[in-house]
Design a protein around this motif. Structure first.
Motif, short mmCIF file in Angstrom:
data_model
loop_
_atom_site.label_atom_id
_atom_site.label_comp_id
_atom_site.label_asym_id
_atom_site.label_seq_id
_atom_site.Cartn_x
_atom_site.Cartn_y
_atom_site.Cartn_z
N TRP A 25 0.83 -1.21 0.00
CA TRP A 25 0.00 0.00 0.00
C TRP A 25 0.87 1.26 0.00
CZ3 TRP A 25 -4.28 2.04 -1.30
CH2 TRP A 25 -4.72 3.23 -0.75
N ARG A 26 1.86 1.30 0.86
CA ARG A 26 2.72 2.50 0.94
C ARG A 26 3.58 2.66 -0.31
NH1 ARG A 26 4.49 2.26 7.29
NH2 ARG A 26 2.38 2.59 8.09
N THR A 27 4.07 1.57 -0.85
CA THR A 27 4.86 1.64 -2.08
C THR A 27 4.00 2.07 -3.26
OG1 THR A 27 6.20 -0.16 -1.19
CG2 THR A 27 6.52 0.40 -3.49
N THR A 28 2.78 1.60 -3.29
CA THR A 28 1.86 2.00 -4.36
C THR A 28 1.55 3.49 -4.27
OG1 THR A 28 0.88 -0.20 -4.37
CG2 THR A 28 -0.38 1.54 -5.41
N LEU A 29 1.31 3.98 -3.08
CA LEU A 29 1.06 5.41 -2.92
C LEU A 29 2.27 6.24 -3.33
CD1 LEU A 29 -0.96 5.68 0.40
CD2 LEU A 29 -1.77 5.94 -1.93
N PHE A 30 3.47 5.76 -2.94
CA PHE A 30 4.68 6.49 -3.31
C PHE A 30 4.87 6.51 -4.82
CE2 PHE A 30 9.19 6.15 -4.48
CZ PHE A 30 9.59 7.42 -4.12
N LEU A 31 4.73 5.36 -5.47
CA LEU A 31 4.95 5.30 -6.91
C LEU A 31 3.88 6.06 -7.69
CD1 LEU A 31 6.20 1.67 -7.60
CD2 LEU A 31 7.49 3.79 -7.69
N SER A 32 2.65 6.05 -7.21
CA SER A 32 1.61 6.79 -7.93
C SER A 32 1.82 8.29 -7.80
CB SER A 32 0.22 6.39 -7.45
OG SER A 32 0.08 6.66 -6.07
N SER A 33 2.25 8.75 -6.64
CA SER A 33 2.54 10.19 -6.50
C SER A 33 3.79 10.56 -7.30
CB SER A 33 2.70 10.57 -5.04
OG SER A 33 3.77 9.87 -4.46
N TYR A 34 4.76 9.67 -7.34
CA TYR A 34 5.97 9.92 -8.13
C TYR A 34 5.65 9.96 -9.62
CZ TYR A 34 10.90 9.51 -9.47
OH TYR A 34 12.13 9.73 -10.00
N ALA A 37 3.92 13.21 -10.37
CA ALA A 37 4.88 14.31 -10.37
C ALA A 37 5.72 14.31 -11.65
CB ALA A 37 5.79 14.21 -9.15
N MET A 38 6.16 13.14 -12.09
CA MET A 38 6.94 13.07 -13.32
C MET A 38 6.12 13.50 -14.53
SD MET A 38 10.07 12.22 -13.31
CE MET A 38 10.65 12.82 -11.77
N PHE A 39 4.87 13.09 -14.58
CA PHE A 39 4.01 13.51 -15.69
C PHE A 39 3.76 15.01 -15.63
CE2 PHE A 39 0.03 13.64 -18.18
CZ PHE A 39 0.51 13.03 -19.32
N PHE A 40 3.61 15.55 -14.43
CA PHE A 40 3.46 16.99 -14.26
C PHE A 40 4.72 17.73 -14.72
CE2 PHE A 40 3.85 20.79 -11.54
CZ PHE A 40 2.73 21.49 -11.99
N PHE A 41 5.90 17.17 -14.41
CA PHE A 41 7.15 17.78 -14.86
C PHE A 41 7.25 17.75 -16.38
CE2 PHE A 41 9.45 16.71 -10.68
CZ PHE A 41 9.06 17.92 -10.15
N ILE A 58 12.30 11.98 -19.09
CA ILE A 58 11.11 12.03 -18.23
C ILE A 58 10.05 11.06 -18.75
CG2 ILE A 58 9.21 13.50 -17.48
CD1 ILE A 58 11.19 15.81 -17.33
N LEU A 59 9.88 10.97 -20.06
CA LEU A 59 8.92 10.02 -20.63
C LEU A 59 9.33 8.58 -20.37
CD1 LEU A 59 7.98 11.63 -24.03
CD2 LEU A 59 6.51 11.32 -22.05
N LEU A 60 10.63 8.31 -20.46
CA LEU A 60 11.12 6.97 -20.17
C LEU A 60 10.87 6.62 -18.70
CD1 LEU A 60 12.69 4.44 -21.10
CD2 LEU A 60 14.75 5.62 -20.34
N LEU A 61 11.14 7.56 -17.80
CA LEU A 61 10.86 7.34 -16.38
C LEU A 61 9.38 7.11 -16.12
CD1 LEU A 61 13.11 9.80 -14.35
CD2 LEU A 61 13.15 7.33 -14.34
N CYS A 62 8.54 7.86 -16.80
CA CYS A 62 7.09 7.66 -16.65
C CYS A 62 6.68 6.27 -17.08
CB CYS A 62 6.32 8.71 -17.45
SG CYS A 62 6.26 10.32 -16.70
N ILE A 109 -1.19 6.41 -18.30
CA ILE A 109 0.07 7.18 -18.38
C ILE A 109 1.11 6.43 -19.20
CG2 ILE A 109 1.96 8.15 -17.00
CD1 ILE A 109 -0.59 9.74 -16.79
N PHE A 110 1.14 5.10 -19.09
CA PHE A 110 2.09 4.33 -19.90
C PHE A 110 1.82 4.51 -21.38
CE2 PHE A 110 3.16 0.41 -22.18
CZ PHE A 110 4.52 0.40 -21.97
N PHE A 111 0.56 4.38 -21.79
CA PHE A 111 0.25 4.53 -23.21
C PHE A 111 0.48 5.95 -23.70
CE2 PHE A 111 -2.42 0.59 -22.88
CZ PHE A 111 -1.62 -0.15 -23.72
N ILE A 112 0.19 6.93 -22.88
CA ILE A 112 0.46 8.32 -23.28
C ILE A 112 1.96 8.55 -23.44
CG2 ILE A 112 0.40 10.72 -22.47
CD1 ILE A 112 -2.35 10.11 -21.28
N SER A 113 2.74 8.10 -22.47
CA SER A 113 4.19 8.34 -22.53
C SER A 113 4.84 7.59 -23.69
CB SER A 113 4.85 7.96 -21.21
OG SER A 113 4.75 6.58 -20.99
#
Length: 123
Positions: A25-34, A37-41, A58-62, A109-113
């Motif tokens: 649960w905590r890892t999922t919350l962290f990765l979803s917020s990350y 944030a990357m998509f926002f960047f 940034i797209l590769l990271l997303c 987000i994967f398909f968009i990136s």
């Protein structure tokens, strides 16, 4: 101890969440917020004229974060189903729906990136 009847009160059995459930649960919350944030960047980088290499990175990271988030959220779905069956907690269905929504978010987000990355390299 109950002083009127001189009997010991039975302790309540507290149902704890599994360690794996809390970790996922905590890892999922962290990765979803990350990922958000990357998509926002990436979106802000379009307006602030980031370098092309930075935008591609940034797209590769997303894309990578969304794959990890999809795997983690699907495992969270399985854990929440197990939590419902094992502990008979109705709250597990709330986590089930949240994990499904996060999985859909990561796939979008994967398909968009990947689409933007393929289109930016040229056909």
């Amino acid at each position: 101890m109950d002083y009127k009847t001189k009997k010991k009160a039975a302790p309540k059995k507290a149902k704890k969440k599994f360690f794996l459930f809390r970790l996922v649960w905590r890892t999922t919350l962290f990765l979803s917020s990350y990922l958000a944030a990357m998509f926002f960047f990436y979106i802000c980088g379009n307006f602030q004229v980031f370098l092309d290499s930075t935008q591609r990175f940034i797209l590769l990271l997303c894309a990578l974060i969304s794959i990890a988030l999809l795997i983690l959220s699907l495992s969270g779905v399985l854990i929440s189903i197990f939590q419902f069956i094992y502990n008979r907690r109705k709250r597990a269905w709330i986590f089930f729906t949240i994990y499904i929504l996060i999985a859909v978010f990561s796939v979008i987000i994967f398909f968009i990136s990947r689409t933007v990355s393929i289109l930016s390299t040229g056909i």
